[in-house]
Design an enzyme around this catalytic site. Sequence first.
Site, PDB file in Angstrom:
ATOM      1  N   ASN A  11      81.502 -10.385 147.388  1.00  0.00           N
ATOM      2  CA  ASN A  11      80.716 -10.022 148.573  1.00  0.00           C
ATOM      3  C   ASN A  11      81.201 -10.912 149.710  1.00  0.00           C
ATOM      4  O   ASN A  11      80.861 -12.094 149.758  1.00  0.00           O
ATOM      5  CB  ASN A  11      79.220 -10.247 148.285  1.00  0.00           C
ATOM      6  CG  ASN A  11      78.371 -10.047 149.526  1.00  0.00           C
ATOM      7  OD1 ASN A  11      78.828  -9.475 150.522  1.00  0.00           O
ATOM      8  ND2 ASN A  11      77.127 -10.503 149.464  1.00  0.00           N
ATOM      9  N   LYS A  13      80.448 -10.777 152.755  1.00  0.00           N
ATOM     10  CA  LYS A  13      79.433 -10.960 153.803  1.00  0.00           C
ATOM     11  C   LYS A  13      80.079 -10.767 155.185  1.00  0.00           C
ATOM     12  O   LYS A  13      80.968  -9.948 155.332  1.00  0.00           O
ATOM     13  CB  LYS A  13      78.756 -12.336 153.676  1.00  0.00           C
ATOM     14  CG  LYS A  13      78.283 -12.630 152.265  1.00  0.00           C
ATOM     15  CD  LYS A  13      77.342 -13.794 152.208  1.00  0.00           C
ATOM     16  CE  LYS A  13      77.060 -14.138 150.761  1.00  0.00           C
ATOM     17  NZ  LYS A  13      75.929 -15.035 150.589  1.00  0.00           N
ATOM     18  N   HIS A  98      70.480  -6.815 148.995  1.00  0.00           N
ATOM     19  CA  HIS A  98      70.858  -8.233 148.916  1.00  0.00           C
ATOM     20  C   HIS A  98      69.726  -9.079 149.505  1.00  0.00           C
ATOM     21  O   HIS A  98      69.051  -8.654 150.443  1.00  0.00           O
ATOM     22  CB  HIS A  98      72.167  -8.468 149.685  1.00  0.00           C
ATOM     23  CG  HIS A  98      72.760  -9.808 149.418  1.00  0.00           C
ATOM     24  ND1 HIS A  98      72.303 -10.947 150.046  1.00  0.00           N
ATOM     25  CD2 HIS A  98      73.742 -10.203 148.573  1.00  0.00           C
ATOM     26  CE1 HIS A  98      72.990 -11.978 149.596  1.00  0.00           C
ATOM     27  NE2 HIS A  98      73.872 -11.564 148.699  1.00  0.00           N
ATOM     28  N   GLU A 100      69.743 -11.437 151.486  1.00  0.00           N
ATOM     29  CA  GLU A 100      69.876 -11.668 152.942  1.00  0.00           C
ATOM     30  C   GLU A 100      69.360 -10.460 153.723  1.00  0.00           C
ATOM     31  O   GLU A 100      68.813 -10.609 154.816  1.00  0.00           O
ATOM     32  CB  GLU A 100      71.338 -11.993 153.279  1.00  0.00           C
ATOM     33  CG  GLU A 100      71.713 -13.385 152.764  1.00  0.00           C
ATOM     34  CD  GLU A 100      73.165 -13.587 152.401  1.00  0.00           C
ATOM     35  OE1 GLU A 100      74.017 -12.759 152.798  1.00  0.00           O
ATOM     36  OE2 GLU A 100      73.459 -14.575 151.697  1.00  0.00           O
ATOM     37  N   GLU A 170      70.111 -12.123 141.313  1.00  0.00           N
ATOM     38  CA  GLU A 170      70.556 -13.226 142.157  1.00  0.00           C
ATOM     39  C   GLU A 170      69.352 -14.091 142.547  1.00  0.00           C
ATOM     40  O   GLU A 170      68.641 -13.759 143.500  1.00  0.00           O
ATOM     41  CB  GLU A 170      71.208 -12.689 143.430  1.00  0.00           C
ATOM     42  CG  GLU A 170      72.451 -11.861 143.170  1.00  0.00           C
ATOM     43  CD  GLU A 170      73.366 -11.889 144.394  1.00  0.00           C
ATOM     44  OE1 GLU A 170      74.512 -12.316 144.222  1.00  0.00           O
ATOM     45  OE2 GLU A 170      72.930 -11.521 145.478  1.00  0.00           O
ATOM     46  N   GLY A 176      74.670 -19.367 147.745  1.00  0.00           N
ATOM     47  CA  GLY A 176      75.287 -20.176 148.798  1.00  0.00           C
ATOM     48  C   GLY A 176      74.805 -21.611 148.821  1.00  0.00           C
ATOM     49  O   GLY A 176      74.956 -22.311 149.825  1.00  0.00           O
ATOM     50  N   SER A 216      76.225 -18.845 143.455  1.00  0.00           N
ATOM     51  CA  SER A 216      77.168 -19.961 143.312  1.00  0.00           C
ATOM     52  C   SER A 216      78.035 -19.859 142.051  1.00  0.00           C
ATOM     53  O   SER A 216      78.294 -20.874 141.393  1.00  0.00           O
ATOM     54  CB  SER A 216      76.420 -21.296 143.364  1.00  0.00           C
ATOM     55  OG  SER A 216      75.746 -21.427 144.609  1.00  0.00           O
ATOM     56  N   GLY A 237      79.858 -14.601 146.209  1.00  0.00           N
ATOM     57  CA  GLY A 237      79.997 -14.755 147.656  1.00  0.00           C
ATOM     58  C   GLY A 237      81.144 -15.685 147.994  1.00  0.00           C
ATOM     59  O   GLY A 237      82.313 -15.287 148.017  1.00  0.00           O
TER      60      GLY A 237
HETATM   61  C1  PEP Z   1      76.033 -13.541 147.180  1.00  0.00           C
HETATM   62  O1  PEP Z   1      76.228 -13.497 148.361  1.00  0.00           O
HETATM   63  O2  PEP Z   1      75.619 -12.528 146.603  1.00  0.00           O
HETATM   64  C2  PEP Z   1      76.272 -14.797 146.469  1.00  0.00           C
HETATM   65  C3  PEP Z   1      75.948 -14.859 145.206  1.00  0.00           C
HETATM   66  O3  PEP Z   1      76.825 -15.839 147.191  1.00  0.00           O
HETATM   67  P1  PEP Z   1      77.412 -17.229 146.586  1.00  0.00           P
HETATM   68  O4  PEP Z   1      78.336 -16.853 145.455  1.00  0.00           O
HETATM   69  O5  PEP Z   1      78.151 -17.851 147.734  1.00  0.00           O
HETATM   70  O6  PEP Z   1      76.258 -18.015 146.112  1.00  0.00           O
END
Ligand code: PEP
Length: 258
Positions: A11, A13, A98, A100, A170, A176, A216, A237
């Site tokens: 992703n 973003k 998501h 966000e 998630e 993040g 992460s 991400g």
């Molecule tokens: C995401 O954006 O779905 C995500 C899991 O980000 P990250 O891997 O940076 O935590």
Amino acid sequence: MNYRRKIIAGNWKMHKTASESKTLVQDILTELKDWNDGDVVLCVPFTSLAIAGSILESQTIVELGAQNLHQAPQGAFTGEISAGMLRDLFVRYVIIGHSERRQYFRETNALINQKIKTAITSTLKPIVCYGETLQEREGNQWRSVLETQIKEGLANFTEAEMETVTLAYEPVWAIGTSKTASPAQAQEAHAFSRSILNQLFGKTVAEKTRIQYGGSVKPDNAQELLQQEDIDGALVGGASLEARSFATLVKKGCQPLS
Ligand code: PEP
């Protein structure tokens, strides 16, 4: 080991211009040359879909995804993107719900449900995100939060409609932040999610549906997370923005622990 094929999605973003995306897609393809041990999807920004699609349409290693869509087929929705527009650019997958989008754009379970319906009707494969906040985890409410998100998000779908749906658990506190759920914590949430699928759709759908973990995931923790019985892949991400790191994560994530 279960028989579900792993699925790892990047992703990106709101990162990478179209020209930067061209280079990154090409570099990832070079790193993943001849790869066939799991599905790989790149969910790039809308403005990069055309260039990424033109590179990816002639190969089968990496598939193209978007990060959102509008629920209506077309109309007066300034600034929005329809499922048909995505299909036309060789998009196969779309991330829906998501955290966000839930947090900053006020997306509700009901809206997410409509978007999933639109994706399925348009033969786009939805990657449906859900997960609890830190407060909900610490208050030991995570089970009821996940249950509501899954039940309301997937309300009124048939077994046949569920065939192309991938879920992505998630935990918001792990996105993040460099705080990853432990493999045991993630496995517990995935097994719980699968039990909700069983309640809603029965055993066949529950056993077939792939559930990614996101939060992460990095090259050095991917293998242990993805070897858990109910974890069928990752939504990535930060670590998907660099070709070597993402390819290493894909390879390690799909490799059995020895
Ligand atoms: C995401 O954006 O779905 C995500 C899991 O980000 P990250 O891997 O940076 O935590």
